[in-house]
Design a protein around this motif. Structure first.
Motif, PDB file in Angstrom:
ATOM      1  N   VAL A 213       7.088 -56.403 -32.084  1.00  0.00           N
ATOM      2  CA  VAL A 213       5.787 -56.806 -33.074  1.00  0.00           C
ATOM      3  C   VAL A 213       6.005 -56.003 -34.316  1.00  0.00           C
ATOM      4  CG1 VAL A 213       3.230 -56.776 -33.533  1.00  0.00           C
ATOM      5  CG2 VAL A 213       4.342 -57.428 -31.075  1.00  0.00           C
ATOM      6  N   PHE A 214       5.979 -56.577 -35.453  1.00  0.00           N
ATOM      7  CA  PHE A 214       6.047 -55.928 -36.824  1.00  0.00           C
ATOM      8  C   PHE A 214       4.557 -55.688 -37.328  1.00  0.00           C
ATOM      9  CE2 PHE A 214      10.160 -57.203 -36.090  1.00  0.00           C
ATOM     10  CZ  PHE A 214      10.956 -56.405 -36.585  1.00  0.00           C
ATOM     11  N   LEU A 215       4.142 -54.653 -37.474  1.00  0.00           N
ATOM     12  CA  LEU A 215       2.627 -54.596 -37.552  1.00  0.00           C
ATOM     13  C   LEU A 215       2.426 -53.672 -39.089  1.00  0.00           C
ATOM     14  CD1 LEU A 215       1.553 -53.320 -34.351  1.00  0.00           C
ATOM     15  CD2 LEU A 215       0.127 -52.509 -36.240  1.00  0.00           C
ATOM     16  N   ARG A 216       1.586 -54.389 -39.749  1.00  0.00           N
ATOM     17  CA  ARG A 216       1.263 -53.752 -41.352  1.00  0.00           C
ATOM     18  C   ARG A 216      -0.130 -53.086 -41.211  1.00  0.00           C
ATOM     19  NH1 ARG A 216       2.463 -56.676 -46.436  1.00  0.00           N
ATOM     20  NH2 ARG A 216       0.800 -57.965 -45.954  1.00  0.00           N
ATOM     21  N   SER A 217      -1.253 -54.184 -40.621  1.00  0.00           N
ATOM     22  CA  SER A 217      -2.538 -53.785 -40.938  1.00  0.00           C
ATOM     23  C   SER A 217      -3.194 -54.128 -39.441  1.00  0.00           C
ATOM     24  CB  SER A 217      -3.373 -54.538 -42.009  1.00  0.00           C
ATOM     25  OG  SER A 217      -2.669 -54.340 -43.000  1.00  0.00           O
ATOM     26  N   PRO A 218      -3.233 -53.121 -38.637  1.00  0.00           N
ATOM     27  CA  PRO A 218      -3.877 -53.479 -37.409  1.00  0.00           C
ATOM     28  C   PRO A 218      -5.357 -53.646 -37.671  1.00  0.00           C
ATOM     29  CG  PRO A 218      -3.536 -51.006 -37.393  1.00  0.00           C
ATOM     30  CD  PRO A 218      -3.019 -51.828 -38.753  1.00  0.00           C
ATOM     31  N   ASN A 219      -5.968 -54.494 -36.397  1.00  0.00           N
ATOM     32  CA  ASN A 219      -7.357 -55.080 -36.536  1.00  0.00           C
ATOM     33  C   ASN A 219      -7.981 -54.625 -35.485  1.00  0.00           C
ATOM     34  OD1 ASN A 219      -8.036 -57.087 -38.916  1.00  0.00           O
ATOM     35  ND2 ASN A 219      -5.824 -57.809 -38.056  1.00  0.00           N
ATOM     36  N   TRP A 220      -9.557 -54.773 -35.572  1.00  0.00           N
ATOM     37  CA  TRP A 220     -10.199 -54.096 -34.385  1.00  0.00           C
ATOM     38  C   TRP A 220     -10.408 -55.179 -33.492  1.00  0.00           C
ATOM     39  CZ3 TRP A 220     -11.254 -49.162 -34.237  1.00  0.00           C
ATOM     40  CH2 TRP A 220     -11.194 -48.256 -35.512  1.00  0.00           C
ATOM     41  N   CYS A 221      -9.724 -55.190 -32.387  1.00  0.00           N
ATOM     42  CA  CYS A 221      -9.811 -56.454 -31.523  1.00  0.00           C
ATOM     43  C   CYS A 221     -10.852 -56.148 -30.450  1.00  0.00           C
ATOM     44  CB  CYS A 221      -8.520 -56.675 -30.970  1.00  0.00           C
ATOM     45  SG  CYS A 221      -7.260 -56.712 -32.095  1.00  0.00           S
ATOM     46  N   THR A 222     -11.466 -57.060 -29.780  1.00  0.00           N
ATOM     47  CA  THR A 222     -12.112 -56.697 -28.996  1.00  0.00           C
ATOM     48  C   THR A 222     -12.097 -57.986 -27.680  1.00  0.00           C
ATOM     49  OG1 THR A 222     -14.124 -57.964 -29.509  1.00  0.00           O
ATOM     50  CG2 THR A 222     -14.149 -55.589 -29.888  1.00  0.00           C
ATOM     51  N   PRO A 223     -12.454 -57.728 -26.456  1.00  0.00           N
ATOM     52  CA  PRO A 223     -12.025 -58.864 -25.301  1.00  0.00           C
ATOM     53  C   PRO A 223     -12.874 -59.883 -25.240  1.00  0.00           C
ATOM     54  CG  PRO A 223     -12.531 -56.553 -24.256  1.00  0.00           C
ATOM     55  CD  PRO A 223     -12.958 -56.316 -25.691  1.00  0.00           C
ATOM     56  N   LEU A 224     -12.113 -61.071 -25.218  1.00  0.00           N
ATOM     57  CA  LEU A 224     -12.680 -62.605 -25.295  1.00  0.00           C
ATOM     58  C   LEU A 224     -13.535 -62.776 -24.290  1.00  0.00           C
ATOM     59  CD1 LEU A 224     -12.294 -65.513 -26.556  1.00  0.00           C
ATOM     60  CD2 LEU A 224     -10.356 -65.747 -25.201  1.00  0.00           C
ATOM     61  N   GLY A 225     -13.419 -62.301 -22.948  1.00  0.00           N
ATOM     62  CA  GLY A 225     -14.167 -62.850 -21.812  1.00  0.00           C
ATOM     63  C   GLY A 225     -13.830 -64.189 -21.356  1.00  0.00           C
ATOM     64  N   ASN A 226     -12.550 -64.633 -21.492  1.00  0.00           N
ATOM     65  CA  ASN A 226     -12.360 -65.942 -20.959  1.00  0.00           C
ATOM     66  C   ASN A 226     -12.610 -66.044 -19.377  1.00  0.00           C
ATOM     67  OD1 ASN A 226     -11.810 -68.537 -21.477  1.00  0.00           O
ATOM     68  ND2 ASN A 226      -9.630 -68.123 -21.375  1.00  0.00           N
ATOM     69  N   GLY A 227     -12.431 -67.241 -18.850  1.00  0.00           N
ATOM     70  CA  GLY A 227     -12.598 -67.669 -17.528  1.00  0.00           C
ATOM     71  C   GLY A 227     -12.627 -68.757 -17.504  1.00  0.00           C
ATOM     72  N   PRO A 228     -12.573 -69.415 -16.352  1.00  0.00           N
ATOM     73  CA  PRO A 228     -12.425 -70.848 -15.987  1.00  0.00           C
ATOM     74  C   PRO A 228     -14.174 -71.389 -16.162  1.00  0.00           C
ATOM     75  CG  PRO A 228     -11.970 -69.752 -13.987  1.00  0.00           C
ATOM     76  CD  PRO A 228     -12.004 -68.810 -14.952  1.00  0.00           C
ATOM     77  N   MET A 229     -14.243 -72.602 -16.799  1.00  0.00           N
ATOM     78  CA  MET A 229     -15.653 -73.090 -16.764  1.00  0.00           C
ATOM     79  C   MET A 229     -16.013 -73.672 -15.133  1.00  0.00           C
ATOM     80  SD  MET A 229     -18.187 -73.391 -19.083  1.00  0.00           S
ATOM     81  CE  MET A 229     -17.945 -73.786 -20.374  1.00  0.00           C
ATOM     82  N   VAL A 230     -16.672 -73.085 -14.658  1.00  0.00           N
ATOM     83  CA  VAL A 230     -17.129 -73.591 -13.400  1.00  0.00           C
ATOM     84  C   VAL A 230     -18.053 -74.638 -13.488  1.00  0.00           C
ATOM     85  CG1 VAL A 230     -16.688 -71.672 -11.812  1.00  0.00           C
ATOM     86  CG2 VAL A 230     -18.889 -72.020 -12.923  1.00  0.00           C
ATOM     87  N   PRO A 231     -17.957 -75.731 -12.542  1.00  0.00           N
ATOM     88  CA  PRO A 231     -18.790 -77.140 -12.625  1.00  0.00           C
ATOM     89  C   PRO A 231     -20.186 -76.664 -12.911  1.00  0.00           C
ATOM     90  CG  PRO A 231     -17.095 -77.218 -10.993  1.00  0.00           C
ATOM     91  CD  PRO A 231     -17.015 -75.891 -11.426  1.00  0.00           C
ATOM     92  N   GLU A 232     -20.650 -75.772 -12.154  1.00  0.00           N
ATOM     93  CA  GLU A 232     -22.135 -75.507 -12.251  1.00  0.00           C
ATOM     94  C   GLU A 232     -22.312 -74.786 -13.606  1.00  0.00           C
ATOM     95  OE1 GLU A 232     -20.104 -73.664  -9.884  1.00  0.00           O
ATOM     96  OE2 GLU A 232     -20.432 -75.432  -8.399  1.00  0.00           O
TER      97      GLU A 232
END
Ligand code: NA7
Length: 545
Positions: A213-232
């Motif tokens: 990874v070639f990195l010049r300006s890092p960013n403030w990243c935060t967790p997405l919180g993804n997961g399956p969309m359950v039918p309910e």
């Protein structure tokens, strides 16, 4: 002199905004032609098919809220859907609107020129077999991020391996996703760590033999919180869409997150730390758009949250030297678009992943073998450019747009962008922009806010039709006031003081080093009140004849 035109309106672009605008105009009885430079619909979701591309918005709040049919029939499979699913959604939406038949594909507008005397726009295309067309009105739905930008280092075209810009990723000829490329046992480089870079890096770390990874300006990243969309959950969403819409409509940027109506230092340290932790673990932009109300405006509150996120990075990245490299030093948390991630920081703990700090050793050129920095030549099989876009202005500047007196929009914008409500520019009658500079949709959940803008513009077009109006352009004073308003707003925001595509800065483009008021925060109820007021006063600020 009123001259015959081929169409009442041409809509440029077949992304989410263009398709909806063309549909609305057609349904009002306008003769519409949609033109799209590429071979199919979908806009950014058609082009950005890189592995790992997905929503940073909760699936249920991205899309066409106006279509009851779509809301009730579409089932998202993930809480933050991946690109192939999003593109499939757009294709289904197009079917419902039956809009494909109104579009020409492989019709990239090269020049759009206003004929003052005849009051019409003439469109010429890049493809030589496409005859020019004319229309009274032009709606440009070009997308703020549609002009991919390569790094301004020499030798980009000399590389003898494979190379891809994330926004021009090869397509799977039989599906909605990317072409199946083989990364196993390959030495892969990624340049760029914006929202795109973060997504593609996570995926490449799984697939590639070696990733650098070639990195010049890092960013403030935060967790997405993804997961399956359950039918309910999906069933719950379908029966509560109105609540989700209302939540988005109450937020400044059209997302289902609201700032806490208290200042950060007004609560005890224990309380605020617990809250920040909860928000950090929360879905989507919970921490960015849902923290204490002063985090994006008070430098001390902002520093507190930045230190909090830096602590998380140090916890997650094992090597302290790499952790420090990944902590932004040039801007506070949330001052640029916050990339969302699932295991981005842990990627750097993997044996097959290396990071190169471009601040210490900048890239000097791309060579046939790979990437040359001031320190070493790194050899690769594949280079991925996640280097972003000539954002916002660049999408329009790619077309030679000529207004009254042959004036070029690009030249005007070279002196500084001026608009009224982000919709029209002075000297360019009957020319409308969607999700462009200074519009209320650009710093926003784009489909939500652009649909609101399109509904508003469509109401104006209905009014114009009823009144037999053939020409619409903004008053100079309205333009000056709107532009000043945007400039002042940007000046007030901490976000306006950083270098990013939000503020018009692009280190890869000469002359793009001055901050400009390109953004307007337009998801908020106050903005809608403003729009209603303009409409109620016979579209004040617009000259109609
Ligand atoms: P961004 O956010 O513009 O990020 C581009 C990245 O590429 C950023 O890290 C840049 O670093 C980096 N970059 C660009 N040129 C170079 C060169 N020459 N050398 C090294 N690094 C470079 O684009 P994205 O596609 O990630 O995201 C755009 C939007 O899409 C995003 O905000 C979401 O709304 C979706 P720099 O900051 O210039 O130092």
């Amino acid at each position: 002199m009123v001259k015959e035109v081929d169409f009442d309106a041409v809509v440029i672009g077949a992304g989410l905004s263009g398709l909806y605008q063309a549909y609305r105009l057609r349904e009002m009885g306008y003769r519409v032609l949609g033109v799209e430079g590429s071979d199919d619909i979908g806009g950014v979701w058609h082009h950005n098919r890189y592995p790992g591309a997905r929503f940073d918005s909760e699936s249920e709040i991205y899309g066409y809220f106006w279509s009851e049919q779509l809301k009730q029939e579409w089932n998202w499979t993930e809480r933050f859907a991946a690109q192939p699913e999003v593109l499939a959604y757009i294709h289904r939406a197009a079917e419902i609107m039956d809009i494909r038949k109104d579009y020409l594909f492989n019709a990239r507008v090269q020049k759009a020129e206003y004929d003052e005397e005849a009051n019409l726009w003439k469109f010429e295309f890049q493809q030589p077999d496409r005859a020019p067309v004319t229309a009274r009105f032009m709606f440009s739905a070009l997308g703020p991020l549609s002009a991919p930008q390569m790094p301004n280092v020499p030798g980009v075209h000399t590389f003898k391996g494979e190379s891809y810009h994330t926004a021009s990723w090869p397509h799977d000829p039989n599906g909605f996703g990317p072409a199946k490329l083989d990364f196993a046992d390959k030495r892969v480089a990624v340049i760029g760590v914006g929202s795109t870079g973060v997504q593609v890096i996570q995926e490449m770390a799984k697939q590639a033999g070696q990733l650098t990874v070639f990195l010049r300006s890092p960013n403030w990243c935060t967790p997405l919180g993804n997961g399956p969309m359950v039918p309910e959950r999906m069933a719950y969403i379908k029966s509560h869409y109105d609540e989700f819409t209302a939540k988005c409509d109450a937020s400044i940027a059209g997302f289902p997150h609201e700032f806490i109506p208290r200042n950060l230092f007004d609560v005890s340290q224990a309380e605020r730390d617990a809250k920040l932790d909860e928000l950090y673990q929360g879905p989507g932009f919970s921490l960015w758009l849902g923290a204490y109300q002063d985090v994006l405006s008070d430098p001390a509150a902002n520093k507190y949250v930045s230190d909090f996120v830096a602590g998380k990075i140090r916890e997650r990245v094992k090597a302290p030297r790499i952790a420090e490299m990944l902590i932004p030093k040039d801007h506070g948390f949330g001052m640029k678009r916050v990339p969302l991630e699932s295991y981005y920081y842990e990627v750097y703990n993997q044996d097959n992943v290396k990071a190169v700090d471009l601040n210490a050793t900048p890239i000097t050129r791309i060579t046939p073998e790979g990437i040359q920095t001031t320190d070493a030549l790194y050899e690769f099989d594949i280079i991925i450019y996640a280097t972003g876009f000539d954002a916002i202005k660049g999408s329009w500047n790619r077309i030679d747009i000529r207004g009254s007196g042959g004036v070029a929009l690009k030249d005007e914008w070279g002196k500084g962008v001026k608009t009224y409500m982000g919709m029209q520019c002075p000297g360019f009658p009957n020319f409308f922009m969607l999700v462009g500079p200074q519009s209320g949709s650009t710093f926003c959940n784009i489909p939500r806010c652009s649909a609101m803008a399109i509904d508003w513009l469509s109401a104006m077009m209905a009014y114009a039709k009823e009144a037999g109006i053939q020409r619409i352009e903004p008053e100079d004073q309205a333009v000056e006031e709107w532009t000043l308003y945007c400039t002042k707003l940007l000046g007030k925001l901490l976000l306006g003081q950083t270098n990013s595509w939000f503020t018009g800065i692009n280190k890869n483009i000469e002359g793009r080093d001055k901050r400009e008021a390109l953004l307007f925060v337009g998801g908020n109820p106050k903005y809608r009140e403003y729009c209603d007021d303009v409409a109620e006063h016979d579209y004040k600020g617009f000259i109609m004849s």
